[in-house]
Design an enzyme around this catalytic site. Structure first.
Site, short mmCIF file in Angstrom:
data_model
loop_
_atom_site.label_atom_id
_atom_site.label_comp_id
_atom_site.label_asym_id
_atom_site.label_seq_id
_atom_site.Cartn_x
_atom_site.Cartn_y
_atom_site.Cartn_z
N CYS A 114 -15.01 42.77 -4.93
CA CYS A 114 -15.13 41.55 -4.12
C CYS A 114 -15.72 41.81 -2.74
O CYS A 114 -16.16 40.87 -2.07
CB CYS A 114 -13.76 40.90 -3.97
SG CYS A 114 -13.03 40.56 -5.57
N HIS A 254 -13.82 35.55 1.47
CA HIS A 254 -13.90 35.74 0.02
C HIS A 254 -13.01 34.71 -0.66
O HIS A 254 -11.90 34.43 -0.19
CB HIS A 254 -13.46 37.16 -0.32
CG HIS A 254 -13.32 37.40 -1.79
ND1 HIS A 254 -14.34 37.14 -2.68
CD2 HIS A 254 -12.28 37.86 -2.54
CE1 HIS A 254 -13.93 37.44 -3.89
NE2 HIS A 254 -12.69 37.87 -3.84
N ASN A 284 -13.37 32.47 -8.44
CA ASN A 284 -13.69 33.76 -7.81
C ASN A 284 -14.87 34.39 -8.55
O ASN A 284 -14.72 34.86 -9.68
CB ASN A 284 -12.44 34.65 -7.89
CG ASN A 284 -12.65 36.00 -7.23
OD1 ASN A 284 -13.76 36.35 -6.83
ND2 ASN A 284 -11.57 36.76 -7.12
O1 UT7 Z 1 -10.72 38.86 -5.77
C1 UT7 Z 1 -10.04 39.99 -6.14
C2 UT7 Z 1 -8.72 40.07 -5.52
N1 UT7 Z 1 -7.77 39.32 -6.30
C3 UT7 Z 1 -6.90 38.57 -5.70
O2 UT7 Z 1 -6.93 38.44 -4.49
C4 UT7 Z 1 -5.85 37.92 -6.55
C5 UT7 Z 1 -4.52 38.05 -5.88
N2 UT7 Z 1 -3.42 37.47 -6.69
C6 UT7 Z 1 -3.29 36.15 -6.86
O3 UT7 Z 1 -4.10 35.37 -6.41
C7 UT7 Z 1 -2.04 35.68 -7.56
O4 UT7 Z 1 -1.14 36.74 -7.68
C8 UT7 Z 1 -2.31 35.05 -8.95
C9 UT7 Z 1 -3.06 33.75 -8.80
C10 UT7 Z 1 -3.08 36.02 -9.81
C11 UT7 Z 1 -0.97 34.74 -9.64
O5 UT7 Z 1 -0.20 33.88 -8.82
P1 UT7 Z 1 1.31 34.25 -8.44
O6 UT7 Z 1 1.81 33.15 -7.61
O7 UT7 Z 1 1.32 35.64 -7.83
O8 UT7 Z 1 2.01 34.24 -9.83
P2 UT7 Z 1 2.89 35.38 -10.53
O9 UT7 Z 1 2.02 36.44 -11.07
O10 UT7 Z 1 4.00 35.78 -9.59
O11 UT7 Z 1 3.51 34.59 -11.72
C12 UT7 Z 1 4.49 33.54 -11.51
C13 UT7 Z 1 4.81 32.89 -12.86
C14 UT7 Z 1 5.13 33.90 -13.96
O12 UT7 Z 1 6.10 33.32 -14.82
P3 UT7 Z 1 7.64 33.71 -14.66
O13 UT7 Z 1 7.70 35.21 -14.89
O14 UT7 Z 1 8.04 33.32 -13.28
O15 UT7 Z 1 8.28 32.91 -15.74
C15 UT7 Z 1 3.83 34.02 -14.72
O16 UT7 Z 1 4.01 34.40 -16.06
O17 UT7 Z 1 3.67 32.17 -13.32
C16 UT7 Z 1 3.32 32.60 -14.64
N3 UT7 Z 1 1.86 32.52 -14.76
C17 UT7 Z 1 1.24 31.39 -15.14
N4 UT7 Z 1 1.69 30.18 -15.49
C18 UT7 Z 1 0.80 29.22 -15.82
C19 UT7 Z 1 0.91 33.47 -14.52
N5 UT7 Z 1 -0.30 32.97 -14.74
C20 UT7 Z 1 -0.13 31.69 -15.13
C21 UT7 Z 1 -1.03 30.66 -15.49
N6 UT7 Z 1 -0.51 29.45 -15.82
N7 UT7 Z 1 -2.36 30.83 -15.50
#
Ligand code: UT7
Length: 327
Positions: A114, A254, A284
């Protein structure tokens, strides 16, 4: 002293729009979750068979040539920040030179995920500032759909395809790239990466069966580092140039997650109306996000505007550039 200034911008996004609604039919997700957690509504996907990153880059570069009324033969060099080149080798820069007829140019691809466009812009500027070259094209772009697993909801909702390009030319005026602050920390390499296909784990039936040729991301871990890294580096570049948020016309962040962008803007005291944003439409695009922002906002930019460009991504790689808009 010669400064390197951006004197034109071009961009390209594919026509196909992959909406949150369509993704909800592919994996267990929904528009509400994606919008509230990331700010993304839709992303573009390069669907046509036989089309690769270079095809998007060619569109972006050709726009620049047309706008500036210059021929491809006048280009000295092309640098491409990407992680999804047409081939492992040769470089996509090489392919683009051939496709547009840039017979007098040479170049290379630069792998910084990125932060690829930031690394590329800083590198390209050196060739201008030394007086060696007069026209350097810096491209950032990715065909992320070629390395995304559309059965994994944690990654497939974030990424999209697109490419943007800028022309760097010399100037003696007080505009152009004023400062850059780039960082990397390889200790973060396993939090966001493609496990197979390199020399560590060459592609095999086993790696494909284990879906290791796709992007793997520990989202929470990357999020934690991204919020801190992008805010810290933006604050540091302001401080060492004796600037405050009030001096900045545009923050160009970004586009990985709206929450990371908001946190960065808040930390450096830049209000929302001065933050470039198009994540809701493109998601992204990795190397593409920053030049695509410049492309989208070009008509709003004025000569002398102070821009802070910041990114954080896989590697980890991150950084900021301070520049004064030149036209
Ligand atoms: O550009 C490169 C650099 N990358 C980044 O900067 C990305 C950085 N990370 C993020 O933006 C976030 O961590 C994500 C958008 C990838 C994920 O969001 P989050 O708020 O950190 O979610 P999480 O991974 O903590 O997941 C929370 C819950 C989980 O369920 P439980 O365990 O609480 O039941 C996940 O399984 O959300 C669930 N989950 C989803 N639910 C619906 C994960 N992905 C999804 C989805 N739809 N697409």
């Amino acid at each position: 002293m010669i400064k390197a200034a951006i004197t034109a911008v071009g961009g390209y996004v594919p026509d196909y729009i992959l909406t949150n609604e369509e993704l909800s039919t592919m994996v267990d997700t929904n528009d509400e979750w994606i919008t509230s957690r990331t700010g993304i509504k839709e992303r573009r996907i390069l669907k046509e068979e036989g089309k690769a990153l270079s095809d998007m880059c060619v569109e972006a570069v050709n726009q620049i040539l047309k706008k500036k009324n210059i021929s491809a033969e006048e280009i000295d060099m092309i640098i491409v920040g990407t992680i999804t080149g047409d081939y492992a080798f040769p470089s996509t820069a090489n392919v683009i030179c051939d496709k547009i007829g840039a017979k007098n140019a040479w170049g290379y691809d630069l792998s910084a995920a990125c932060s690829g466009f930031l690394y590329g812009l800083s590198t390209g500027a050196q060739f201008i500032e030394t007086g060696k070259y007069k026209k350097v094209i810096v491209i950032g772009g990715d065909k992320m759909s070629s390395i995304i697993d559309y059965t994994r909801r944690e990654t497939c909702i974030i990424f999209g395809d697109g490419a943007g390009a800028v022309l760097l030319e010399p100037t003696m005026e007080d505009v152009g790239i004023k400062d850059f602050l780039l960082k990397s920390d390889g200790a973060g390499r396993n939090y966001l990466y493609t496990p197979a296909g390199g020399s560590l784990l060459p592609t095999s039936h086993e790696t494909v069966d284990a879906r290791q040729h796709f992007v793997h991301q520990d989202g929470q871990m990357v999020y934690k580092f991204a919020v801190k890294g992008m805010a810290d580096v933006s604050a540091e570049i302001l401080e060492r140039n004796k600037l405050t948020g009030d001096d900045i016309t545009w923050l160009v962040p970004h586009q990985a997650n709206k929450r990371i962008i908001d946190a960065t803007a808040q930390r450096v005291g830049i209000p929302e109306q001065k933050v470039m944003m198009n994540i809701e439409r493109y998601g992204n695009t990795t190397g593409g996000t920053i030049p695509l922002l410049l492309w989208d906002y070009e008509s709003k930019l004025k000569k002398g505007d102070n821009l802070i460009i910041s990114a954080f991504g896989g590697g980890f790689t991150w950084g900021s550039i301070y520049l004064k808009w030149a036209y």
